[in-house]
Write a protein that holds these residues in place. Structure first.
Motif, short mmCIF file in Angstrom:
data_model
loop_
_atom_site.label_atom_id
_atom_site.label_comp_id
_atom_site.label_asym_id
_atom_site.label_seq_id
_atom_site.Cartn_x
_atom_site.Cartn_y
_atom_site.Cartn_z
N VAL A 75 19.40 107.92 82.17
CA VAL A 75 20.58 108.47 82.82
C VAL A 75 20.97 109.79 82.16
CG1 VAL A 75 22.23 107.18 81.41
CG2 VAL A 75 22.91 107.98 83.67
N PRO A 76 21.22 110.83 82.95
CA PRO A 76 21.64 112.10 82.36
C PRO A 76 23.15 112.08 82.10
CG PRO A 76 21.48 112.34 84.73
CD PRO A 76 21.05 110.93 84.41
N PHE A 77 23.60 113.03 81.31
CA PHE A 77 25.03 113.23 81.15
C PHE A 77 25.44 114.23 82.22
CE2 PHE A 77 29.08 114.32 79.47
CZ PHE A 77 29.45 113.32 78.57
N PRO A 78 26.23 113.84 83.21
CA PRO A 78 26.53 114.74 84.32
C PRO A 78 27.32 115.97 83.88
CG PRO A 78 27.91 112.78 84.43
CD PRO A 78 26.91 112.54 83.34
N GLU A 79 27.27 117.00 84.69
CA GLU A 79 28.04 118.21 84.43
C GLU A 79 29.50 117.96 84.77
OE1 GLU A 79 27.05 121.04 83.04
OE2 GLU A 79 25.03 120.27 82.74
N VAL A 80 30.27 117.60 83.78
CA VAL A 80 31.69 117.27 83.98
C VAL A 80 32.53 118.49 83.62
CG1 VAL A 80 33.56 115.71 83.35
CG2 VAL A 80 31.19 114.88 83.34
N PRO A 81 33.42 118.95 84.50
CA PRO A 81 34.31 120.06 84.14
C PRO A 81 35.11 119.71 82.88
CG PRO A 81 34.43 119.60 86.49
CD PRO A 81 33.62 118.49 85.89
N ASN A 82 35.33 120.70 82.02
CA ASN A 82 36.02 120.46 80.75
C ASN A 82 37.36 119.76 80.93
OD1 ASN A 82 34.02 121.55 79.14
ND2 ASN A 82 34.87 123.62 79.23
N GLU A 83 38.06 120.08 82.00
CA GLU A 83 39.37 119.48 82.25
C GLU A 83 39.30 117.96 82.32
OE1 GLU A 83 42.84 119.48 85.75
OE2 GLU A 83 41.12 120.86 85.88
N TYR A 84 38.16 117.44 82.82
CA TYR A 84 38.05 116.01 83.08
C TYR A 84 37.21 115.28 82.03
CZ TYR A 84 39.83 117.70 87.51
OH TYR A 84 40.59 118.31 88.48
N LEU A 85 36.70 116.00 81.04
CA LEU A 85 35.87 115.36 80.01
C LEU A 85 36.58 114.23 79.27
CD1 LEU A 85 33.64 118.05 78.25
CD2 LEU A 85 32.90 115.88 79.24
N PRO A 86 37.86 114.41 78.85
CA PRO A 86 38.53 113.31 78.15
C PRO A 86 38.58 112.02 78.97
CG PRO A 86 39.73 115.34 77.81
CD PRO A 86 38.70 115.64 78.86
N SER A 87 38.86 112.13 80.26
CA SER A 87 38.91 110.94 81.11
C SER A 87 37.54 110.32 81.27
CB SER A 87 39.50 111.29 82.48
OG SER A 87 40.84 111.70 82.36
N PHE A 88 36.51 111.17 81.40
CA PHE A 88 35.15 110.68 81.53
C PHE A 88 34.71 109.95 80.26
CE2 PHE A 88 30.49 111.45 81.16
CZ PHE A 88 30.09 110.70 82.25
N VAL A 89 34.99 110.52 79.10
CA VAL A 89 34.62 109.89 77.83
C VAL A 89 35.40 108.58 77.64
CG1 VAL A 89 34.67 110.14 75.31
CG2 VAL A 89 33.88 112.04 76.75
N ARG A 90 36.65 108.55 78.06
CA ARG A 90 37.41 107.30 77.99
C ARG A 90 36.73 106.22 78.83
NH1 ARG A 90 41.75 108.92 79.99
NH2 ARG A 90 41.98 107.80 81.95
N GLY A 91 36.21 106.59 80.01
CA GLY A 91 35.48 105.64 80.84
C GLY A 91 34.21 105.15 80.15
N ILE A 92 33.51 106.07 79.47
CA ILE A 92 32.31 105.69 78.74
C ILE A 92 32.64 104.66 77.67
CG2 ILE A 92 30.61 106.55 77.05
CD1 ILE A 92 30.62 109.20 78.61
N ILE A 93 33.69 104.92 76.91
CA ILE A 93 34.07 104.01 75.83
C ILE A 93 34.58 102.69 76.39
CG2 ILE A 93 35.70 103.66 73.91
CD1 ILE A 93 35.47 106.71 73.41
N ASP A 94 35.34 102.74 77.47
CA ASP A 94 35.81 101.51 78.10
C ASP A 94 34.64 100.69 78.65
OD1 ASP A 94 38.47 101.92 77.55
OD2 ASP A 94 38.96 102.76 79.51
N GLY A 95 33.58 101.40 79.09
CA GLY A 95 32.44 100.70 79.66
C GLY A 95 31.52 100.10 78.62
#
Length: 263
Positions: free
Chosen positions: A150-170
């Protein structure tokens, strides 16, 4: 083919009425598709031709959910990448905390089709049927059998914290005493990108590599230190909507928050 422990006729009927395709029902129940049909016939359940052919019955869902970025979308995507399953026609989320599954369904305007743990499965699951959503996920490079590449998708910087929170929650683990946290993945490129992000946030971090019994590499991305976990928490627990996070992981990361100065 023996029925898995805890699988009752009522449970099979509920799955069928929810629109779950036969292929998924076979995996969950341990029964053949013919045995599942026999249960439905026995209870005079009306059969759906599309579902019988393996196509999931259509349910309400916002099929545009992954087409544009939002903090809710970024969090759900992080959860799906680390702790979800993708098939040809559906996505499945797995969590012990059903609050998380209900929030995902709410954010996606989806029917709340949640299955409780049964047999050897210790987590609840949320099933969302949509070929369109599966196709949208492919545009991020996310396909079925994604765990090793799985690649790390191109996430806009504004939304990176929410994306990383999802990663940790998952798929994140946080030590009870609040000194270390790690995320486990089979994808080298995913691990390296996550490490790069942690470094950009000026956190003390590293990657360790282990081997499975089948000699496949497993990557663990670590954040360490009683000052660094609260710093990470300060970053990722922003833009929260309806408490969309795993409660105990947040509490553990913030154990030493009173010892860190605002930066």
């Amino acid at each position: 083919m023996p029925r898995k422990p805890g699988i009752t006729d009522e449970y099979i009927i509920r799955m069928y009425k929810s629109g779950l395709p036969y292929k998924k029902m076979v995996q969950i129940t341990g029964l053949s598709d013919r045995a599942i049909r026999n249960v439905l016939y026995k209870h005079n359940i009306e059969m759906n031709r599309e579902q019988s052919s393996g196509q999931p019955r259509k349910h309400k869902v916002n099929e545009n959910f992954f087409k544009s970025w939002s903090h809710e979308m970024a969090w759900v995507l992080g959860l799906l990448i680390t702790d979800g399953t993708i098939s040809q026609n559906s996505i499945v989320f797995s969590q012990k905390d059903t609050k998380i599954l209900r929030l995902i369904a709410k954010f996606m305007n989806a029917d709340e089709t949640i299955y409780e743990p049964t047999g050897s499965r210790t987590t609840s699951i949320l099933v969302i049927n949509s070929k369109t959503i599966v196709k949208d996920l492919e545009s991020f490079g996310i396909f079925a059998n994604k765990s090793l590449n799985v690649p790390f998708p191109e996430v806009p910087n504004e939304y990176l914290p929410s994306f990383v929170r999802g990663i940790i929650d998952g798929d994140g683990w946080v030590q009870k005493t609040g000194y270390v946290m790690n995320v486990t993945t089979g994808s080298k490129q995913f691990a390296e990108k996550l490490l790069e992000i942690f470094k950009s946030w000026q956190l003390r971090c590293e990657i360790t590599i282990e081997k499975t019994k089948n000699n496949k590499p497993i990557y663990r991305v670590w954040v360490k230190g009683k000052n660094d976990l609260p710093k990470l928490a300060k970053i990722i627990y922003t833009n929260i909507v309806n408490d969309n996070y795993v409660d105990y992981k947040r509490l553990r990361m913030q154990v030493h928050s009173n010892q860190i100065k605002n930066t």
